[in-house]
Design a protein around this motif. Structure first.
Motif, PDB file in Angstrom:
ATOM      1  N   ARG A  68       0.762  -1.250   0.199  1.00  0.00           N
ATOM      2  CA  ARG A  68       0.012  -0.163   0.017  1.00  0.00           C
ATOM      3  C   ARG A  68       0.840   1.371   0.185  1.00  0.00           C
ATOM      4  O   ARG A  68       1.773   1.346   0.827  1.00  0.00           O
ATOM      5  CB  ARG A  68      -0.993   0.012   1.167  1.00  0.00           C
TER       6      ARG A  68
ATOM      7  N   GLY B   5      -5.947   7.245   1.638  1.00  0.00           N
ATOM      8  CA  GLY B   5      -6.272   6.128   0.379  1.00  0.00           C
ATOM      9  C   GLY B   5      -7.445   6.462  -0.350  1.00  0.00           C
ATOM     10  O   GLY B   5      -7.644   6.110  -1.416  1.00  0.00           O
TER      11      GLY B   5
ATOM     12  N   SER C 112      -8.211   3.603  -2.906  1.00  0.00           N
ATOM     13  CA  SER C 112      -9.180   2.789  -2.269  1.00  0.00           C
ATOM     14  C   SER C 112     -10.604   3.265  -2.634  1.00  0.00           C
ATOM     15  O   SER C 112     -11.554   2.436  -2.772  1.00  0.00           O
ATOM     16  CB  SER C 112      -9.021   2.654  -0.717  1.00  0.00           C
TER      17      SER C 112
END
Length: 141
Positions: A44, A75, A102
């Protein structure tokens, strides 16, 4: 009569052989296939790294002329700006998702001229699609 006895003996042997085989299949396969290795998880990216990746993607694309601004927090990418092409809004969202965001909050505004153009194209398409059954077909050869 002898043929009948031979036939009965063969039937009894076949029935005995059939009943001797287990009715439940084995629980484990005889030759198990090796388990497929899962793809390693993508590391990530930090918010600043993700923001840089998204900006680089925008710079390489055709939607660069729209000069969208991007901010990433937790994110989640937030895109702001204005465009004269309706499709650029969706493209910007997809680019953020493929970069690793995300979620995407797309606040891109579409100009009124672009909305009017899309509406006219849609209306023209509807008119072309409507064919009157009473009109004879024309053959374009």
């Amino acid at each position: 009569m002898a043929k009948l006895r031979v036939w009965l003996a063969a039937a009894l042997l076949a029935a005995g052989a059939w009943s001797a085989t287990p009715s439940n299949p084995p629980t484990q396969p005889v030759n198990p296939k090796p388990a497929a290795k899962a793809a390693p998880a993508k590391p990530r990216l930090s918010d600043s790294q993700l923001e840089s990746v998204i900006r680089a993607k925008f710079a390489k694309s055709k939607i660069n002329a729209d000069r969208f601004t991007v901010h990433v927090q937790g994110g989640i990418a937030t895109i702001e700006g204005r465009t004269d092409v309706i499709q650029h809004k969706g493209v910007a969202t997809r680019m953020c998702k493929t970069a690793g965001a995300s979620a995407v909050s797309n606040r891109v505004q579409i100009s009124e001229a672009a909305r009017q153009k899309a509406s006219n194209n849609l209306e023209r398409g509807r008119q072309r699609a409507q064919v009157k059954r009473s009109e004879p077909r024309t053959d374009h050869k």
